[in-house]
Structure formats: structure tokens, C-alpha cells
Design a protein around this motif. Structure first.
Motif, mmCIF file in Angstrom:
data_model
loop_
_atom_site.group_PDB
_atom_site.id
_atom_site.type_symbol
_atom_site.label_atom_id
_atom_site.label_comp_id
_atom_site.label_asym_id
_atom_site.label_seq_id
_atom_site.Cartn_x
_atom_site.Cartn_y
_atom_site.Cartn_z
ATOM 1 N N UNK A 32 0.781 -1.227 0.000
ATOM 2 C CA UNK A 32 0.000 0.000 0.000
ATOM 3 C C UNK A 32 0.809 1.271 0.000
ATOM 4 N N UNK A 33 2.132 1.151 0.120
ATOM 5 C CA UNK A 33 2.963 2.360 0.203
ATOM 6 C C UNK A 33 3.304 2.933 -1.167
ATOM 7 N N UNK A 34 3.160 2.138 -2.227
ATOM 8 C CA UNK A 34 3.429 2.636 -3.576
ATOM 9 C C UNK A 34 4.617 1.954 -4.227
ATOM 10 N N UNK A 35 4.785 2.206 -5.519
ATOM 11 C CA UNK A 35 5.909 1.657 -6.288
ATOM 12 C C UNK A 35 6.624 2.801 -6.994
ATOM 13 N N UNK A 36 7.610 3.402 -6.343
ATOM 14 C CA UNK A 36 8.308 4.532 -6.949
ATOM 15 C C UNK A 36 9.132 4.161 -8.171
ATOM 16 N N UNK A 37 9.401 2.884 -8.388
ATOM 17 C CA UNK A 37 10.180 2.475 -9.556
ATOM 18 C C UNK A 37 9.453 2.790 -10.861
ATOM 19 N N UNK A 38 8.134 2.831 -10.834
ATOM 20 C CA UNK A 38 7.368 3.060 -12.062
ATOM 21 C C UNK A 38 7.727 4.401 -12.681
ATOM 22 N N UNK A 39 7.922 5.409 -11.852
ATOM 23 C CA UNK A 39 8.298 6.731 -12.368
ATOM 24 C C UNK A 39 9.750 7.066 -12.065
ATOM 25 N N UNK A 40 10.446 6.185 -11.362
ATOM 26 C CA UNK A 40 11.828 6.443 -10.976
ATOM 27 C C UNK A 40 12.808 5.597 -11.749
ATOM 28 N N UNK A 41 13.769 5.011 -11.049
ATOM 29 C CA UNK A 41 14.815 4.198 -11.665
ATOM 30 C C UNK A 41 14.263 2.806 -11.962
#
Length: 330
Positions: free
Chosen positions: A135-144
Motif C-alpha cells: 500500500x505504500x506505492x511503487x516509486x520504480x514506475x516513475x523512478x529508476x
């Protein structure tokens, strides 16, 4: 690293019972992944149950001509075993490509299957990650994400599975055996890893508290002519940015049987069923091989910075299949 208890298991049933008594415990084999995750705070077990000395370190033939590999067999012993080298050469090649000799001497077959992704957001507890903190998110989708998934990902996770061994085992229809408090069970490796979906924290179908006891490789004549090829970002040992395990049985220029699996492209070792369907019954040549790769990769959904993997995997699959066909023709 926080303090933790340690206990060595004497037998399989005892090991399972120890974990059942302590939900915060973890099994410890070679520790080449778990201990690293404990150091970074990703894993925080209250107790380690050491299973390294359990009598699960054998490699034996099965009645149908396959091989049974115990869960505590080291990667080094698996790669060096003469029957593995003769019957499933791609498996030996995958293990040797996976890590240095020092790590292979410690790492176990069962632990290799359960290793966690090396996604930087997963291993950094200061960052959000749905796999580590649902539930915290997936920053890889817009990040590295240059080395992340192009197949089977979801909006909740785009990490890839790191195992080389698992790719070859998937190609050869390996079956995972395990022990639970309720008794033994088994799962085909293709079903063992769960689709990432909206629960990326649930990685395998292994029942809670279960201990992997071994892997069975079914009899597969096609596997005797097989190959594993790995592409990585440096000549030294590194995790794959793409890999292929392939096997071909060719008669009179026609592909009679084929096995194909991709690595470093999904949250699990990826069995290339669509490509196999194109290969079987078709002429063993470049056009067929390219069509097979294209059929599998038609489902690819790359992110902005990892589209190169589609081309890489197409070229890699064609190259490995071509090498196998040329070897068959000699």
C-alpha cells in the motif's frame, strides 16, 4: 541489525515445528540473501532456524529418469554434478553464471528459489515499496527502472526476480517439494511464483511456515541439448538484465520439442509458452526463431526507460536458439 535468536534444526519435522511455534522466525540455509536483508532492515526475524545440516543434500535419479535435488545442496555441488551437466547443461550454466565461487559454495538450492528482488526501492527501507510495505506505492514506475519488468508487471510492482537457476528450472518443468505442519506437498515451479497482481508482497504459493525439501527435474530428453545465456552490465558477476534458458530437439530440420524461459523480465522466471508453440513443428531456422521471440514479446509492456529489453530479449533468444540448431546440425 536487531538481536535475534538462533537454533539449529535436527530434522525436517523439527524444523517445521520450530517455525510454527514462532511466526517471526525464518529458515536459514546459506544466508547469502537473508543475512544481507537483515543487515539493511528489510528482514527482521526474531529467530533463525538453521536447516543447513538437515539430510537434504543429495542428488539422486528418479524412477522416471529425472533427478531429485535436495534443498540444501549447494549451488556449487549442483553445477558440478555429472548427471546435471549431462542431462540439463543449461542448469549448470545458469548456476555458474549466477555468482562467484564463494557464494555458490554457501548458497543452497532451496534458498536460491526464495531470494528476493534486488530492486533498489525494495532494499532501501527509507523508500516506499509495495513488496516490502503493501500500500505504500511503487516509486520504480516513475523512478529508476531500467532493469525492471517488461512482462507480467502491474501498477503495484515492476520488480524482477533475480534467480538464474530458477530460469533453467522453469524451462525444464521442475517441481518444488516442501514440508508443512500438516504434511508434505509439492508445486510445479511455474505455479510456485505468484503473479504480481495487486499483492506483490505475496511472492510464492508456499504455505506459511513450509520448508522447501527439494526439487524434482522430470525426465526431459530435450534438455540434454540446452543452453543458458545471460546478459549483464559488467563482465564480473552481476544480476542479469536479460537471460534465456533454451532447449531444442530437432529432427530432419524440424523442431520436435522446445523449452524456453526468460529471466530478468518479470517478477518470476518467465516460461515462454507462446514462443514454444511457434517453435514446435516449425523449421529450425532464423525466421522461426524470430517469430517465436516476437510471439512471446508481443505481451511486453516496457516502461519509459527499459524498452531496450524487448530488443535485447528478442536478439538473445534468436541467438541462443540458432546456436542450438547449429549444434544439432553438426
Amino acid at each position: 541489525m536487531r538481536e535475534f535468536g538462533y537454533q539449529r534444526a535436527d530434522d525436517v519435522s523439527g524444523a517445521v515445528a520450530l517455525l510454527a511455534a514462532d511466526p517471526d522466525a525464518r529458515f536459514l540455509g546459506g544466508g547469502t540473501n537473508l543475512v544481507d536483508l537483515m543487515k539493511t532492515g528489510v528482514e527482521r526475524p526474531a529467530r533463525l532456524v538453521d536447516v543447513r545440516q538437515l539430510p537434504l543434500d543429495g542428488i539422486e535419479p528418479t524412477a522416471d529418469g529425472g533427478l531429485r535435488v535436495g534443498a540444501t545442496v549447494t549451488n556449487s555441488d549442483l553445477a558440478a554434478h555429472p548427471e546435471v551437466r549431462r542431462r540439463y547443461p543449461a542448469l549448470t550454466q545458469a548456476v555458474l553464471a549466477g555468482a562467484s565461487g564463494q557464494l555458490r559454495n554457501m548458497a543452497t538450492v532451496g534458498g536460491n528459489l526464495l531470494q528476493r528482488t534486488r530492486c533498489g526501492y525494495f532494499t532501501d527501507v527509507s523508500k516506499p515499496c509495495n513488496k516490502r510495505a503493501p500500500g505504500s506505492g511503487c516509486p520504480a514506475i516513475t523512478g529508476e527502472h531500467h532493469n525492471h519488468a517488461i512482462l507480467g508487471a502491474s501498477e503495484h510492482c515492476v520488480a524482477v526476480h533475480p534467480s538464474d537457476m530458477g530460469v533453467a528450472l522453469t524451462a525444464f518443468d521442475a517441481v518444488v517439494a516442501y514440508e508443512t505442519p500438516d504434511g508434505p506437498g509439492e508445486s510445479p515451479l511455474t505455479d510456485f511464483y505468484l503473479p504480481v497482481g495487486d499483492t506483490p508482497d505475496r511472492e510464492t504459493a508456499l504455505p506459511p511456515g513450509a520448508l522447501i525439501t527439494g526439487i524434482t527435474l522430470p525426465h526431459a530428453p530435450v534438455a540434454a541439448r540446452s543452453r543458458y545465456r545471460k546478459v549483464r552490465e559488467r563482465a564480473s558477476y552481476a544480476f542479469a538484465i536479460g537471460s534465456v534458458a533454451a532447449a531444442l530437439d530437432i529432427e530432419d530440420g524440424i523442431v520436435r520439442d522446445a523449452r524456453l524461459a526468460f529471466g530478468a523480465v518479470a517478477s518470476r522466471p518467465w516460461r515462454a509458452r507462446a514462443a514454444e508453440h511457434v517453435l514446435i513443428g516449425a523449421p529450425a531456422g532464423g525466421d522461426t526463431f524470430a517469430a517465436a521471440a516476437d510471439a512471446e514479446l508481443a505481451a511486453a509492456r516496457p516502461l519509459p526507460h527499459n524498452g531496450y529489453k524487448v530488443t535485447l530479449m528478442r536478439n538473445l533468444a534468436v541467438a541462443v536458439l540458432t546456436e542450438l540448431a547449429e549444434e544439432a546440425a553438426r
